[in-house]
Design an enzyme around this catalytic site. Sequence first.
Site, PDB file in Angstrom:
ATOM      1  N   GLU A   1     -53.366 -40.094  12.412  1.00 39.37           N
ATOM      2  CA  GLU A   1     -53.560 -41.239  13.299  1.00 39.37           C
ATOM      3  C   GLU A   1     -54.319 -42.359  12.587  1.00 39.37           C
ATOM      4  OE1 GLU A   1     -52.591 -43.214  15.361  1.00 39.37           O
ATOM      5  OE2 GLU A   1     -52.884 -42.203  17.291  1.00 39.37           O
TER       6      GLU A   1
ATOM      7  N   HIS B   1     -47.361 -35.860  18.873  1.00 37.68           N
ATOM      8  CA  HIS B   1     -47.902 -34.558  19.254  1.00 37.68           C
ATOM      9  C   HIS B   1     -47.965 -34.393  20.765  1.00 37.68           C
ATOM     10  CE1 HIS B   1     -51.631 -36.406  20.614  1.00 37.68           C
ATOM     11  NE2 HIS B   1     -51.535 -37.191  19.550  1.00 37.68           N
TER      12      HIS B   1
END
Length: 198
Positions: free
Chosen positions: A82, A8
């Site tokens: 994550e 990201h």
Amino acid sequence: MRLFLVRHGQTHANVARQLDTAVPGLDLTDEGRAEARALADRLGGEDLGAIYTSDLVRTQQTAGPLAELLGLEMVVLPGLREIQAGDYEMSTDWQPYVDAVIRWRDDPAHAIPGGESGAGFFARYDDAIARIAADGHASAVAVSHGAAMRVWCSASLGLPPEFFDGRRLDNAHVVTMERDPGSGWRLLAWGDEPVTHG
């Protein structure tokens, strides 16, 4: 199948050096939004069949310009999120988190306090990647997260950990992989660096 696995864009937690791993997570910065637009420029010419993101908002913000450009709906796969920091969430001291993740190389049953074990992480990330492969697109993008990408790639792409330890994984970094049904995934490029397999 070709898969572009993308970290990201920059977030406010990245700037503050905070461990931001819980849902929904912090937004992209202005710099991160610029990185998202640059990603659309970079991958917009690829013949992409699908765009996947994690369930953290920063991945969807990163994929948004590319999805809009190509007219594709983003598919949210929570397994791409994550590595969960647990008790270390939003800490600026990364070392205990990093040490726990490195320990997974020899002890995947080890768990981050309040977070997840190596075995748990690999199970859900492997499942997400398998889902992407099963969808049958010739080419796709998946927007994920730095620690998750580095740990999964190191364990799954047939290259020594030292290859990944010595390379940066900046915001909006693109890892290009190819899947052969018989032999699994292989790394084609780490950012702009082509990878030659011995």
